[in-house]
Write a protein that holds these residues in place. Structure first.
Motif, PDB file in Angstrom:
ATOM      1  N   LEU A  72      61.127  92.384  44.564  1.00  0.00           N
ATOM      2  CA  LEU A  72      61.269  93.756  44.100  1.00  0.00           C
ATOM      3  C   LEU A  72      59.962  94.529  44.278  1.00  0.00           C
ATOM      4  O   LEU A  72      59.973  95.685  44.704  1.00  0.00           O
ATOM      5  CB  LEU A  72      61.712  93.763  42.639  1.00  0.00           C
ATOM      6  CG  LEU A  72      62.286  95.054  42.102  1.00  0.00           C
ATOM      7  CD1 LEU A  72      63.472  95.519  42.933  1.00  0.00           C
ATOM      8  CD2 LEU A  72      62.712  94.872  40.660  1.00  0.00           C
ATOM      9  N   ALA A  73      58.840  93.893  43.985  1.00  0.00           N
ATOM     10  CA  ALA A  73      57.538  94.538  44.169  1.00  0.00           C
ATOM     11  C   ALA A  73      57.309  94.851  45.646  1.00  0.00           C
ATOM     12  O   ALA A  73      56.824  95.940  45.986  1.00  0.00           O
ATOM     13  CB  ALA A  73      56.420  93.641  43.642  1.00  0.00           C
ATOM     14  N   TYR A  74      57.689  93.936  46.519  1.00  0.00           N
ATOM     15  CA  TYR A  74      57.553  94.179  47.957  1.00  0.00           C
ATOM     16  C   TYR A  74      58.413  95.369  48.365  1.00  0.00           C
ATOM     17  O   TYR A  74      57.962  96.247  49.104  1.00  0.00           O
ATOM     18  CB  TYR A  74      57.945  92.935  48.767  1.00  0.00           C
ATOM     19  CG  TYR A  74      57.731  93.133  50.239  1.00  0.00           C
ATOM     20  CD1 TYR A  74      56.491  92.874  50.811  1.00  0.00           C
ATOM     21  CD2 TYR A  74      58.752  93.606  51.060  1.00  0.00           C
ATOM     22  CE1 TYR A  74      56.278  93.084  52.160  1.00  0.00           C
ATOM     23  CE2 TYR A  74      58.549  93.818  52.398  1.00  0.00           C
ATOM     24  CZ  TYR A  74      57.307  93.552  52.956  1.00  0.00           C
ATOM     25  OH  TYR A  74      57.098  93.778  54.297  1.00  0.00           O
ATOM     26  N   MET A  75      59.639  95.404  47.865  1.00  0.00           N
ATOM     27  CA  MET A  75      60.531  96.525  48.186  1.00  0.00           C
ATOM     28  C   MET A  75      59.939  97.850  47.730  1.00  0.00           C
ATOM     29  O   MET A  75      59.983  98.836  48.460  1.00  0.00           O
ATOM     30  CB  MET A  75      61.889  96.345  47.509  1.00  0.00           C
ATOM     31  CG  MET A  75      62.818  95.421  48.203  1.00  0.00           C
ATOM     32  SD  MET A  75      64.397  95.377  47.358  1.00  0.00           S
ATOM     33  CE  MET A  75      65.056  96.991  47.764  1.00  0.00           C
ATOM     34  N   LEU A 100      68.384  85.166  48.525  1.00  0.00           N
ATOM     35  CA  LEU A 100      67.808  86.417  48.039  1.00  0.00           C
ATOM     36  C   LEU A 100      68.895  87.411  47.657  1.00  0.00           C
ATOM     37  O   LEU A 100      68.762  88.142  46.676  1.00  0.00           O
ATOM     38  CB  LEU A 100      66.859  87.008  49.072  1.00  0.00           C
ATOM     39  CG  LEU A 100      65.582  86.209  49.328  1.00  0.00           C
ATOM     40  CD1 LEU A 100      64.693  86.935  50.327  1.00  0.00           C
ATOM     41  CD2 LEU A 100      64.816  85.934  48.049  1.00  0.00           C
ATOM     42  N   SER A 101      69.979  87.420  48.413  1.00  0.00           N
ATOM     43  CA  SER A 101      71.102  88.292  48.086  1.00  0.00           C
ATOM     44  C   SER A 101      71.696  87.906  46.731  1.00  0.00           C
ATOM     45  O   SER A 101      71.988  88.772  45.891  1.00  0.00           O
ATOM     46  CB  SER A 101      72.169  88.189  49.173  1.00  0.00           C
ATOM     47  OG  SER A 101      73.269  88.992  48.860  1.00  0.00           O
ATOM     48  N   TYR A 102      71.843  86.609  46.509  1.00  0.00           N
ATOM     49  CA  TYR A 102      72.341  86.113  45.225  1.00  0.00           C
ATOM     50  C   TYR A 102      71.414  86.545  44.088  1.00  0.00           C
ATOM     51  O   TYR A 102      71.864  87.047  43.068  1.00  0.00           O
ATOM     52  CB  TYR A 102      72.470  84.589  45.275  1.00  0.00           C
ATOM     53  CG  TYR A 102      72.503  83.943  43.909  1.00  0.00           C
ATOM     54  CD1 TYR A 102      73.664  83.977  43.132  1.00  0.00           C
ATOM     55  CD2 TYR A 102      71.374  83.325  43.389  1.00  0.00           C
ATOM     56  CE1 TYR A 102      73.689  83.409  41.863  1.00  0.00           C
ATOM     57  CE2 TYR A 102      71.388  82.748  42.122  1.00  0.00           C
ATOM     58  CZ  TYR A 102      72.546  82.792  41.365  1.00  0.00           C
ATOM     59  OH  TYR A 102      72.566  82.238  40.118  1.00  0.00           O
ATOM     60  N   LEU A 103      70.106  86.343  44.257  1.00  0.00           N
ATOM     61  CA  LEU A 103      69.133  86.729  43.231  1.00  0.00           C
ATOM     62  C   LEU A 103      69.204  88.219  42.944  1.00  0.00           C
ATOM     63  O   LEU A 103      69.135  88.644  41.792  1.00  0.00           O
ATOM     64  CB  LEU A 103      67.711  86.408  43.698  1.00  0.00           C
ATOM     65  CG  LEU A 103      67.156  85.041  43.446  1.00  0.00           C
ATOM     66  CD1 LEU A 103      65.701  84.986  43.894  1.00  0.00           C
ATOM     67  CD2 LEU A 103      67.266  84.645  42.001  1.00  0.00           C
ATOM     68  N   PHE A 104      69.321  88.993  44.006  1.00  0.00           N
ATOM     69  CA  PHE A 104      69.339  90.442  43.860  1.00  0.00           C
ATOM     70  C   PHE A 104      70.534  90.896  43.053  1.00  0.00           C
ATOM     71  O   PHE A 104      70.409  91.672  42.105  1.00  0.00           O
ATOM     72  CB  PHE A 104      69.309  91.105  45.236  1.00  0.00           C
ATOM     73  CG  PHE A 104      68.564  92.379  45.212  1.00  0.00           C
ATOM     74  CD1 PHE A 104      67.196  92.390  45.383  1.00  0.00           C
ATOM     75  CD2 PHE A 104      69.205  93.567  44.954  1.00  0.00           C
ATOM     76  CE1 PHE A 104      66.480  93.565  45.317  1.00  0.00           C
ATOM     77  CE2 PHE A 104      68.502  94.749  44.883  1.00  0.00           C
ATOM     78  CZ  PHE A 104      67.139  94.742  45.067  1.00  0.00           C
ATOM     79  N   LYS A 105      71.689  90.406  43.417  1.00  0.00           N
ATOM     80  CA  LYS A 105      72.922  90.779  42.718  1.00  0.00           C
ATOM     81  C   LYS A 105      72.881  90.297  41.271  1.00  0.00           C
ATOM     82  O   LYS A 105      73.274  91.020  40.346  1.00  0.00           O
ATOM     83  CB  LYS A 105      74.124  90.179  43.452  1.00  0.00           C
ATOM     84  CG  LYS A 105      75.452  90.508  42.863  1.00  0.00           C
ATOM     85  CD  LYS A 105      75.907  91.874  43.244  1.00  0.00           C
ATOM     86  CE  LYS A 105      77.351  92.048  42.819  1.00  0.00           C
ATOM     87  NZ  LYS A 105      77.867  93.330  43.148  1.00  0.00           N
ATOM     88  N   VAL A 110      73.773  95.044  41.632  1.00  0.00           N
ATOM     89  CA  VAL A 110      74.197  95.657  42.893  1.00  0.00           C
ATOM     90  C   VAL A 110      73.590  94.872  44.043  1.00  0.00           C
ATOM     91  O   VAL A 110      72.637  94.111  43.856  1.00  0.00           O
ATOM     92  CB  VAL A 110      73.776  97.148  43.000  1.00  0.00           C
ATOM     93  CG1 VAL A 110      74.453  97.987  41.943  1.00  0.00           C
ATOM     94  CG2 VAL A 110      72.272  97.309  42.924  1.00  0.00           C
ATOM     95  N   ASN A 111      74.119  95.092  45.238  1.00  0.00           N
ATOM     96  CA  ASN A 111      73.550  94.364  46.371  1.00  0.00           C
ATOM     97  C   ASN A 111      72.277  95.041  46.881  1.00  0.00           C
ATOM     98  O   ASN A 111      71.949  96.163  46.495  1.00  0.00           O
ATOM     99  CB  ASN A 111      74.590  94.145  47.482  1.00  0.00           C
ATOM    100  CG  ASN A 111      74.921  95.398  48.265  1.00  0.00           C
ATOM    101  OD1 ASN A 111      74.075  96.243  48.517  1.00  0.00           O
ATOM    102  ND2 ASN A 111      76.174  95.518  48.656  1.00  0.00           N
ATOM    103  N   PHE A 112      71.578  94.344  47.734  1.00  0.00           N
ATOM    104  CA  PHE A 112      70.287  94.786  48.244  1.00  0.00           C
ATOM    105  C   PHE A 112      70.358  96.170  48.887  1.00  0.00           C
ATOM    106  O   PHE A 112      69.541  97.038  48.599  1.00  0.00           O
ATOM    107  CB  PHE A 112      69.765  93.755  49.267  1.00  0.00           C
ATOM    108  CG  PHE A 112      68.518  94.182  49.975  1.00  0.00           C
ATOM    109  CD1 PHE A 112      67.279  93.964  49.395  1.00  0.00           C
ATOM    110  CD2 PHE A 112      68.576  94.799  51.209  1.00  0.00           C
ATOM    111  CE1 PHE A 112      66.109  94.355  50.038  1.00  0.00           C
ATOM    112  CE2 PHE A 112      67.420  95.198  51.858  1.00  0.00           C
ATOM    113  CZ  PHE A 112      66.187  94.982  51.275  1.00  0.00           C
ATOM    114  N   ASN A 113      71.334  96.381  49.764  1.00  0.00           N
ATOM    115  CA  ASN A 113      71.420  97.654  50.492  1.00  0.00           C
ATOM    116  C   ASN A 113      71.692  98.834  49.567  1.00  0.00           C
ATOM    117  O   ASN A 113      71.147  99.915  49.768  1.00  0.00           O
ATOM    118  CB  ASN A 113      72.476  97.575  51.596  1.00  0.00           C
ATOM    119  CG  ASN A 113      72.011  96.704  52.742  1.00  0.00           C
ATOM    120  OD1 ASN A 113      70.828  96.655  53.059  1.00  0.00           O
ATOM    121  ND2 ASN A 113      72.942  95.988  53.349  1.00  0.00           N
TER     122      ASN A 113
END
Length: 172
Positions: A72-75, A100-105, A110-113
């Motif tokens: 998240l910090a990188y984003m 990473l998609s799993y972690l994000f959701k 919500v998903n990464f995009n």
């Protein structure tokens, strides 16, 4: 001849680390004579880092939270780069896109995009509220190559075009 072996689900000693199996398999596929020692040591140290026990609580540390926070910090520091993607972050952090998609959701709901788009549109709003009036420049600053596509995304999310949004903040 020695048969190649890989990590299997059947003999797990620690549970909750099943996602590491895909990481190990990916590393095994990448091994060569030039990188064998370094890759083996790196994978071992990386794996052992997840087995650290917190002395105060006696519980395993939640490394997935740390991974998510780092991602998240990188984003937040790179969301304006048009080439930012889950694949790029996975490559940078040496994780699979799937994990990473799993972690994000799991952590955002919500998903990464969707999250990335929301960050970019929020930044676009700030640019417009701050006096910027060029849709093309705002699109580029927010990580979009195409101003028309940016306008469509903005309208879909905000319910109005960037020009209509800017009019609300025009000092005239």
């Amino acid at each position: 001849m020695v048969e190649p072996c890989g990590p299997e689900m059947g003999g797990l000693v620690f549970y909750g680390f099943e996602w590491l199996i895909e990481f190990w398999q990916n590393c095994i596929r990448r091994i060569s004579t030039r990188n064998a020692d370094l890759l083996t040591e790196s994978v071992l140290l990386y794996t052992l880092s997840f087995l650290h026990v917190d002395r105060d609580s006696g519980d395993m540390l939640d490394k997935s939270k740390t991974v998510f926070e780092s991602m998240l910090a990188y984003m937040k520091n790179h969301f304006t780069n048009a080439d930012l993607s889950l694949r790029k972050i996975a490559d940078i952090f040496s994780y699979t896109e799937k994990y990473l998609s799993y972690l994000f959701k799991k952590n955002t709901g919500v998903n990464f995009n969707v999250y990335l788009t929301e960050m970019r549109i929020e930044y676009a709003e700030k640019c417009m509220e701050g006096g910027m009036r060029s849709v093309r420049e705002i699109a580029e600053l927010c990580g979009y190559y195409d101003a028309l596509y940016f306008s469509k995304v903005f309208k879909r999310i905000k319910g109005e075009t960037p020009l209509a949004y800017m009019k609300k903040y025009d000092p005239k």
